[in-house]
Design an enzyme around this catalytic site. Structure first.
Site, short mmCIF file in Angstrom:
data_model
loop_
_atom_site.label_atom_id
_atom_site.label_comp_id
_atom_site.label_asym_id
_atom_site.label_seq_id
_atom_site.Cartn_x
_atom_site.Cartn_y
_atom_site.Cartn_z
CB VAL A 1 -0.86 0.09 1.23
CG1 VAL A 1 -1.90 1.33 1.20
CG2 VAL A 1 -1.76 -1.09 1.42
CG HIS A 2 2.78 2.98 -3.24
ND1 HIS A 2 2.19 1.70 -3.84
CD2 HIS A 2 3.28 3.70 -4.32
CE1 HIS A 2 2.37 2.03 -5.07
NE2 HIS A 2 2.90 3.24 -5.45
NE ARG A 3 -1.66 3.17 -7.67
CZ ARG A 3 -1.14 3.71 -8.67
NH1 ARG A 3 -0.81 4.94 -8.67
NH2 ARG A 3 -0.42 3.11 -9.69
NE ARG B 1 3.15 8.91 -1.12
CZ ARG B 1 2.71 8.75 -2.19
NH1 ARG B 1 2.05 7.80 -2.74
NH2 ARG B 1 3.36 9.72 -3.16
#
Length: 346
Positions: free
Chosen positions: A206-208, A243
């Site tokens: 998960v990074h967006r 992030r």
């Protein structure tokens, strides 16, 4: 005299794609590559390790540009790339994918009347709220050679009136995956490092921005993942992107017991886990395809995907959909020689 191609990269997925062509550039008698790294991904585990593992030449220019909002980052990149292009006077500029580095490179080149070559052209999620979608569309409309991974991408460009210089070449990510699989046979250290892995696990990434800009969005994903783990009797292995790590730290978030967070993986480590995973859950574009390359079912943690053929072929589904379609092979991605086709076209 060799033709000079300036390649612009800045983010982790671009390093992987660029490696497939850089190896061929090094052996070419008529083409030479000048590599610019914008610095968009600059952490050692997001950048340096990829250059080492994939034998990518050291960049000729490292611009060290990261942070800030999209406009500020893209503007700084545009200015710095333009200076390099004026100095190098390349015959063409090569960009990959859909990042701010992609857009800045294509704009800088087009304004200097340098031909733009776009690898992964024609992809569309049709979600204009995604910065990646804006980057894709704008880059395609200033490109001279548009190299598409799928026939759907070719059709998308035709629908926008782009027909000249468009080629379906397959997916260089498949070339990269085959390279990784071959390399893993020699990497006993990775096998030893992950000998603790459970027999039944699923890989999560998960990074967006849409997923991590607020703790509420992230918690919604985590609730889905926890329920998925419970319903499928699987543990979740979660390499945490920088992030995402920042969000978790700021919110003092604690993972459910079913989710095991680990440090972010190198490229070969990612493929090692992919080979053993029962499922993949991700908001990444590239990992959706890499899951298919390993024939691992994927759940995309988004409301749409640019890789629609993975949905149609039954290897992927959106998290908003309960079922997969009937599984079949995807022929559009090619047979692992997309980089060779691209070099010949250039």
């Amino acid at each position: 005299m060799k033709k000079r191609i300036v390649t612009i990269v800045g983010a982790r997925p671009q390093f992987v794609k660029a490696a497939t062509l850089s190896r061929l550039f090094q052996n070419s008698s008529i083409l030479e590559e000048v590599l610019i790294h914008t610095g968009q991904h600059h952490d050692s585990n997001m950048s340096d390790i990829f250059f080492q593992e994939l034998n990518i030449p050291k960049p000729s220019y490292f611009l060290d540009i990261q942070g800030g909002n999209h406009g500020k980052m893209t503007g700084r990149m545009l200015e710095a790339i333009e200076e390099v292009l004026l100095k190098e006077k390349p015959d063409a500029v090569l960009v990959y994918g859909d990042t701010n580095s992609t857009l800045a490179g294509s704009l800088a080149a087009s304004k200097l009347h340098v031909p733009v070559i776009h690898i992964e052209a024609g992809l569309r999620s049709f979600n204009r709220s995604m910065p990646e979608e804006i980057n894709r569309v704008l880059t395609d409309h200033v490109s001279d050679i548009l190299l598409c991974p799928t026939k759907t991408a070719v059709s998308n460009l035709q629908n926008e009136g782009i027909t000249k210089g468009v080629y379906h070449v397959g997916d260089v990510m498949y070339d990269a995956t085959l390279f990784a699989i071959d390399s893993l046979e020699k990497r006993l250290d990775i096998s030893e490092k992950f000998k603790w892995l459970p027999n039944d696990f699923s890989l999560l990434t998960v990074h967006r921005a849409d997923s991590t800009d607020s703790i509420e969005s992230f918690q919604k994903i985590m609730r889905f993942v926890h329920d998925f783990a419970k319903n499928n009797k699987t543990e979740i292995i979660f390499p945490v992107h920088p992030r995402t790590q920042k969000l978790i730290k700021n919110a003092s978030y604690e993972f459910p017991k079913s989710i095991h967070s680990i440090d972010i993986l190198s490229y070969f480590e990612t493929h090692f886990l992919l080979r053993k995973a029962k499922h993949v859950l991700t908001d990444s574009g590239g990992l959706q395809k890499e899951a298919y390359f390993h024939r691992v079912p994927c759940v995309t943690l988004r409301s749409e995907t640019e890789w629609v053929e993975t949905i149609d072929a039954g290897w992927n589904r959106l998290w908003t959909e309960p079922y997969y379609r009937e599984q079949k092979e995807i022929t559009d991605y090619g047979s692992g020689n997309s980089a060779e086709k691209i070099i010949q076209l250039i």
